[in-house]
Enzyme design. Structure first.
Site, PDB file in Angstrom:
ATOM      1  N   GLY A  36     -16.409  -3.120 -34.988  1.00  0.00           N
ATOM      2  CA  GLY A  36     -17.008  -2.408 -34.060  1.00  0.00           C
ATOM      3  C   GLY A  36     -16.036  -1.808 -34.195  1.00  0.00           C
ATOM      4  N   HIS A  37     -14.291  -2.287 -33.716  1.00  0.00           N
ATOM      5  CA  HIS A  37     -13.230  -1.367 -33.420  1.00  0.00           C
ATOM      6  C   HIS A  37     -12.731  -0.802 -34.136  1.00  0.00           C
ATOM      7  CE1 HIS A  37     -12.185  -4.375 -30.586  1.00  0.00           C
ATOM      8  NE2 HIS A  37     -11.929  -3.409 -29.902  1.00  0.00           N
ATOM      9  N   GLU A 148     -19.258   3.288 -27.046  1.00  0.00           N
ATOM     10  CA  GLU A 148     -21.020   2.977 -25.987  1.00  0.00           C
ATOM     11  C   GLU A 148     -21.466   1.729 -25.542  1.00  0.00           C
ATOM     12  OE1 GLU A 148     -23.764   5.676 -28.029  1.00  0.00           O
ATOM     13  OE2 GLU A 148     -23.366   7.013 -27.032  1.00  0.00           O
ATOM     14  N   LYS A 149     -20.973   0.725 -26.365  1.00  0.00           N
ATOM     15  CA  LYS A 149     -20.740  -1.042 -25.883  1.00  0.00           C
ATOM     16  C   LYS A 149     -20.397  -1.027 -23.858  1.00  0.00           C
ATOM     17  CE  LYS A 149     -18.884  -4.625 -26.616  1.00  0.00           C
ATOM     18  NZ  LYS A 149     -18.221  -4.364 -24.545  1.00  0.00           N
TER      19      LYS A 149
END
Ligand code: PAF
Length: 283
Positions: A36-37, A148-149
């Site tokens: 994700g990062h 956006e988590k």
């Protein structure tokens, strides 16, 4: 990739890049990096000439000491991943470097910071505003990238950016998920095998909720079905599931009350691991 541990070193690297006419992208992280990062980093690389990633577990945003102590720290592996991803600077400061003195600033972040995470984690968003405002000051980014988590965090950072007069762009990036749908999170590594197996049910329940909203079911019923479904698994307990206006983050009772769209934000405990996720609702 250069690994920089001091604020003066980072300022100097950014100054040199800007002198060459480069645009600067910043990806703030607390480390324990995952795909994700890296997706944020890749986007920053596509859109900016010079990419800085900060790796800093910010103590002022933890309202729970156990969460701070157990937060995964994998700096060496993080730097390897960042180097492979083509980052220019990994900024890895100590707590003393970022906070030579206690930060006593209190940000008036408004109603977006009062609901959900703001209500459950007193002081959390003020701590986020403190550290991100410092990172903006150190790195002077043209663009800063956030996942956006942490949907509410982006709204809060926008409020903070208005307060400090930040001129750069805040770039929200879509949630990256494991193949089974679990939103990627540094906290996932703390799940037991059994909890990890159960965790994708959160996203499944949210997908089902989106279908129910589309089919016209009222939001209160959608809320109750999602909470009951997740809580029916003894390994999981919903802390909150709020259906809110996508912009104001205030609760909505009907889709008609959410001109900017609605979003369902959920927090679930699996043992002592707290996971968050969200889904956008449209008709
Ligand atoms: O989202 C996070 O990882 C953190 O809240 C952030 C934005 C890096 C600030 O510490």
């Amino acid at each position: 990739m250069e690994i920089i541990t001091t604020v003066s070193g980072l300022r100097e690297a950014v100054r040199a890049a800007k002198e060459q006419g480069k645009t600067v992208g910043l990806v703030p992280t607390m480390g324990a990096l995952h795909a994700g990062h890296i997706s944020l980093v890749e986007r920053a690389r596509r859109e900016c000439d010079f990419v800085v990633v900060s790796v800093f577990v910010n103590p002022t945003q933890f309202n729970n000491q156990n969460d701070l102590v157990t937060y995964p720290r994998t700096v060496e592996a993080d730097c390897e991943l960042l180097s492979e991803a083509g980052v220019d600077v990994a900024f890895v400061p100590s707590v003393e470097e970022v906070y030579p003195e206690p930060d006593t600033r209190v940000f008036e972040l408004g109603s977006v910071a009062e609901v959900m995470e703001g209500a459950m984690r007193p002081g959390h968003f003020n701590g986020v505003a403190q550290v991100v405002s410092k990172l903006f000051d150190f790195a002077q980014p043209d663009r800063a990238y956030f996942g956006e988590k942490d949907y509410q965090q982006i709204a809060v950072i926008r409020a903070m950016a208005d307060i400090i007069g930040f001129k750069g762009e805040i770039v929200p990036c879509e949630i990256v998920r494991e193949v089974d749908g679990l939103a990627m999170s540094s906290r996932n590594v703390r799940l037991s095998a059994e909890q990890r197996n159960a965790a994708p049910e959160i996203h499944q329940a949210l997908l089902a909720a989106a279908d129910m909203v589309k089919a016209g079911l009222d939001l209160e019923s959608v809320h109750d079905i999602v909470v009951d479904e997740i809580n029916s698994n003894p390994l999981m307990e919903v802390e909150y599931f709020d259906i809110v206006d996508a912009k104001t983050l205030q609760p909505v009772k009907n889709m008609a009350d959410a001109p900017d769209g609605a979003i369902g934000c959920i927090t679930v405990w699996l043992g002592d691991v707290r996971l968050i996720d969200n889904i956008k609702f449209s008709l």
